[in-house]
Design an enzyme around this catalytic site. Structure first.
Site, PDB file in Angstrom:
ATOM      1  N   THR A  20       0.810  -1.217   0.000  1.00 16.79           N
ATOM      2  CA  THR A  20       0.000   0.000   0.000  1.00 16.79           C
ATOM      3  C   THR A  20       0.847   1.273   0.000  1.00 16.79           C
ATOM      4  OG1 THR A  20      -0.133   0.099   2.415  1.00 16.79           O
ATOM      5  CG2 THR A  20      -1.826  -1.189   1.274  1.00 16.79           C
ATOM      6  N   ASP A  21       0.180   2.370  -0.321  1.00 14.88           N
ATOM      7  CA  ASP A  21       0.799   3.691  -0.224  1.00 14.88           C
ATOM      8  C   ASP A  21       0.507   4.260   1.167  1.00 14.88           C
ATOM      9  OD1 ASP A  21      -1.850   4.576  -0.293  1.00 14.88           O
ATOM     10  OD2 ASP A  21      -1.726   5.295  -2.357  1.00 14.88           O
ATOM     11  N   ALA A  22       0.853   5.496   1.398  1.00 16.52           N
ATOM     12  CA  ALA A  22       0.682   6.120   2.710  1.00 16.52           C
ATOM     13  C   ALA A  22      -0.779   6.193   3.143  1.00 16.52           C
ATOM     14  CB  ALA A  22       1.298   7.518   2.707  1.00 16.52           C
TER      15      ALA A  22
END
Length: 152
Positions: A20-22
């Site tokens: 995932t991203d942030a």
């Protein structure tokens, strides 16, 4: 609105932090990792190792093309399924539809075209055992005398 249920060879996975991203949403390129694992799993479930194909047959599969349509985001800890079906098989190429699902929701649609190549990178006919295996994943084709023809 929910889509139809996944069909074909199913590969379950859970979204991890590294995917995932942030914001906790699956980074777009990681869908390619998910479908790659699913393709390898199709072969491994039938006792076919890509390493053995390379070592014993002198062949490998290279991605020739890939189209992805991202429909909905997957998020951290989602339980996903990659459904793999054969779209088309010809001499040295396979086109697979690999769709990523969360329950009844279709998240991403991919069409991956693979080329069977030798060690020098030249096209090689797909071995019969592998083309037969992938033919069993088809919803659009039937097998007759070792060849696939489009159903009418």
């Amino acid at each position: 609105m929910a889509e139809a249920a996944p069909q074909g060879q199913l590969y379950p996975l859970r979204v991890q932090w590294e995917d995932t991203d942030a914001a906790g949403i699956v980074y777009y390129a990681n869908y390619l990792r998910f479908v790659e694992r699913a393709r390898s799993d199709v072969l491994l479930r039938q006792g076919i190792s890509q390493e053995s194909l390379l070592r014993q047959e002198g062949i490998a599969f290279a991605v020739r093309g890939c189209v992805v349509d991202y429909l909905k985001p997957a998020r951290l800890h989602d339980e996903l399924v990659v459904a793999t079906t054969l779209h088309e098989a010809r001499g040295a190429t396979l086109a697979l539809d690999q769709n990523v699902w969360r329950g009844a929701d279709l998240l991403a649609k991919t069409r991956v075209t693979l080329a069977c190549i030798d060690m020098a990178g030249r096209p090689k006919r797909i071995p019969r055992a592998i083309s037969t295996l992938f033919a069993t994943l088809s919803t659009n084709f039937s097998q007759s005398s070792g060849t696939r023809t489009e159903k009418e």
